[in-house]
Design a protein around this motif. Structure first.
Motif, mmCIF file in Angstrom:
data_model
loop_
_atom_site.group_PDB
_atom_site.id
_atom_site.type_symbol
_atom_site.label_atom_id
_atom_site.label_comp_id
_atom_site.label_asym_id
_atom_site.label_seq_id
_atom_site.Cartn_x
_atom_site.Cartn_y
_atom_site.Cartn_z
ATOM 1 N N ALA A 24 0.861 -1.194 0.000
ATOM 2 C CA ALA A 24 0.000 0.000 0.000
ATOM 3 C C ALA A 24 0.892 1.238 0.000
ATOM 4 O O ALA A 24 1.893 1.292 0.707
ATOM 5 N N GLY A 25 0.553 2.212 -0.822
ATOM 6 C CA GLY A 25 1.355 3.435 -0.852
ATOM 7 C C GLY A 25 2.476 3.396 -1.873
ATOM 8 O O GLY A 25 3.068 4.436 -2.182
ATOM 9 N N ARG A 368 -4.666 -1.560 -8.678
ATOM 10 C CA ARG A 368 -3.580 -2.368 -9.246
ATOM 11 C C ARG A 368 -4.111 -3.675 -9.814
ATOM 12 O O ARG A 368 -5.042 -4.258 -9.294
ATOM 13 N N VAL A 369 -3.380 -4.159 -10.828
ATOM 14 C CA VAL A 369 -3.591 -5.525 -11.315
ATOM 15 C C VAL A 369 -2.253 -6.238 -11.189
ATOM 16 O O VAL A 369 -1.202 -5.683 -11.525
ATOM 17 N N TRP A 370 -2.306 -7.475 -10.669
ATOM 18 C CA TRP A 370 -1.103 -8.277 -10.445
ATOM 19 C C TRP A 370 -0.992 -9.314 -11.541
ATOM 20 O O TRP A 370 -1.935 -10.077 -11.757
ATOM 21 N N PHE A 371 0.149 -9.318 -12.203
ATOM 22 C CA PHE A 371 0.369 -10.241 -13.327
ATOM 23 C C PHE A 371 1.435 -11.265 -12.962
ATOM 24 O O PHE A 371 2.306 -11.011 -12.129
ATOM 25 N N VAL A 389 8.189 -9.849 -0.204
ATOM 26 C CA VAL A 389 7.070 -9.710 0.736
ATOM 27 C C VAL A 389 6.978 -10.956 1.608
ATOM 28 O O VAL A 389 6.957 -12.085 1.096
ATOM 29 N N GLU A 390 6.946 -10.720 2.916
ATOM 30 C CA GLU A 390 6.716 -11.836 3.843
ATOM 31 C C GLU A 390 5.440 -11.526 4.606
ATOM 32 O O GLU A 390 5.298 -10.404 5.129
ATOM 33 N N ALA A 391 4.540 -12.479 4.679
ATOM 34 C CA ALA A 391 3.208 -12.258 5.259
ATOM 35 C C ALA A 391 2.606 -11.021 4.603
ATOM 36 O O ALA A 391 2.398 -11.024 3.401
ATOM 37 N N ASP A 392 2.412 -9.924 5.368
ATOM 38 C CA ASP A 392 1.829 -8.758 4.704
ATOM 39 C C ASP A 392 2.698 -7.520 4.853
ATOM 40 O O ASP A 392 2.224 -6.412 5.027
ATOM 41 N N ARG A 393 4.041 -7.756 4.770
ATOM 42 C CA ARG A 393 4.922 -6.580 4.763
ATOM 43 C C ARG A 393 6.103 -6.809 3.823
ATOM 44 O O ARG A 393 6.485 -7.959 3.558
#
Ligand SMILES: Cc1ncc(COP(=O)(O)O)c(C=O)c1O
Length: 409
Positions: A24-25, A368-371, A389-393
């Motif tokens: 995010a951000g 966003r779209v993740w490809f 990215v690990e877990a949500d960070r």
């Protein structure tokens, strides 16, 4: 929806939430590695390799710090590099035991290899040969008898059907038979400035060809039958070649396989190590294998920048096509949110990629779209860093080869 499809959907939704929270951000385009998926993939690869070490295919990673982290695992040992300049660079960064998987005609790099082999023998770089010309080029590189250049013979792993009229496999080495392998081993043994240390036989028609193409049951059956025949033939031929060459030289390794064939190749007694990498990132070309379906771990995010119509969302950029035969399987695929597809006329574009499908209507400008990429390491030629990215960070930002100013192919 089947149970498998329901759990795929739940896993995808959970991954989307984690990735969105972690980044995010941040302004896309950017590329990410989902470490939870990547380390789970590494563990699956180790299990499939059944205790034999996996030599890490650097072309499928193209990120030096991640490469080092993978090699720190007990199940991985040594590097399968793709060019000699790359191997020399990796050696200068402290990597050891590097096998350059494809032959080189780079006389300057070979001279440098001769120098490094003499000064720092612990680097143990080996180069690939499949003909006398390759061996002669090594001989000319100026290595001494005391510190000879390490070489590996590339064996053709293709399956020859119809008495050799139909050859199924990648067009790589001309060395196919026991007699050819023995003869080349003898040529190497006759030259004191080179030393035969290994054999490699990569079965592209098995390891690199999915045996469960979605929606194509007849093609799947044909591929499975062909691969079974090829596997049997190769196991026998590989064992005979290894036995014959061992009479000429003391081999330190026999390399085979790839992400798509880990357990089958590992089960051959003649094989001492596997070569693989793509399974870590889990690109789309590896969705179609029965033996191993890696989790999607490498992705890139693009911003939605326009809405040509209510049911279409257009993302910025996206045309990161994979190498190989130019078919639609080489296109990147919208991964998250689920329910998006490329436009048949435009595909993934140089500057913009229109997206259709049920989820497109819900996308707003700035979303966003993740490809996912079709192949593994090639994604790194498009981004300077990978956000780990690990877990949500975001745990780390890792430079790719490109980010380090390194472009080998
Ligand atoms: C010589 C060799 N070994 C192994 C592999 C398997 O690599 P991956 O696991 O990334 O598909 C490849 C891929 O092309 C290869 O060329």
């Amino acid at each position: 929806m089947s149970v498998a499809a329901t759990s795929d959907a739940a896993a995808a939704e959970q991954q989307l939430q984690r990735l969105e929270r972690a980044t995010a951000g941040l302004q896309p385009p950017f590329a990410v590695l989902d470490l939870d998926a990547l380390w789970a993939n590494a563990q699956s690869m180790e299990r499939l390799a059944g205790g034999k070490p996996i030599r890490l295919a650097s072309k499928s990673v193209r990120c030096r710090p991640l490469h080092a982290q993978v090699l720190a695992r007990a199940g991985f040992a040594g590097t399968l590099a793709y060019t000699l300049p790359e191997a020399l660079w990796l050696a200068s960064e402290g990597f050891q035991d590097i096998l350059v998987a494809y032959p080189t005609a780079d006389a300057g790099a070979l001279s440098e290899l001769a120098r490094i082999t003499a000064d720092r023998p612990e680097t143990r770089i080996a180069v690939m040969v499949d003909c006398v010309e390759h061996v002669a080029a090594l001989q000319a590189a100026g290595a001494s008898e005391q510190t000879p250049l390490r070489v590996c013979i590339d064996i053709d792993a293709a399956w020859w059907a119809l008495r050799g009229r139909l050859k199924i496999g990648a067009k790589r080495s001309p060395i196919h038979t026991v007699a050819q392998a023995r003869a080349l081993a003898q040529e190497i043994a006759a030259r004191p400035a080179v030393k035969l240390v290994g054999l490699m036989a990569y079965e592209a028609q098995i390891a690199g060809l999915g045996d469960a193409p979605p929606g194509r049951p007849l093609r799947a059956l044909a591929i499975q039958a062909l691969q079974a025949r090829s596997r049997r033939e190769l196991a026998q031929r590989r064992a005979k070649i290894v036995a014959a060459v061992r009479e000429v030289a003391a081999l330190q390794f026999v390399n085979g396989g790839g992400t798509g064939s880990l357990s089958a190749t590992a089960s051959e007694p003649a094989i001492t190590e596997l070569g693989a990498g793509s399974g870590l990132y889990g690109p789309t070309l590896f969705d179609a294998y029965r033996a191993f379906r890696p989790r999607p771990a490498a992705m890139f995010a693009l911003p939605v920048v326009r809405k040509p119509a209510a049911g279409i969302a257009t993302a910025l950029g996206g045309g990161y096509l994979a190498s190989g035969p130019a078919d639609s399987a080489r296109l990147p695929r919208p991964h998250l949110p689920r329910g998006l597809r490329l436009d048949g006329m435009e595909g993934a574009g140089e500057v913009q990629t229109p997206l259709l499908g049920a989820a497109a209507a819900g996308l707003r400008i700035g979303d966003r779209v993740w490809f996912r990429h079709a192949k593994a390491g090639e994604l790194c030629e498009r981004f300077n860093t990978l956000l780990a990215v690990e877990a949500d960070r975001v745990l780390d930002e890792l430079p790719t080869y490109r980010g380090e100013g390194r472009c080998f192919l």
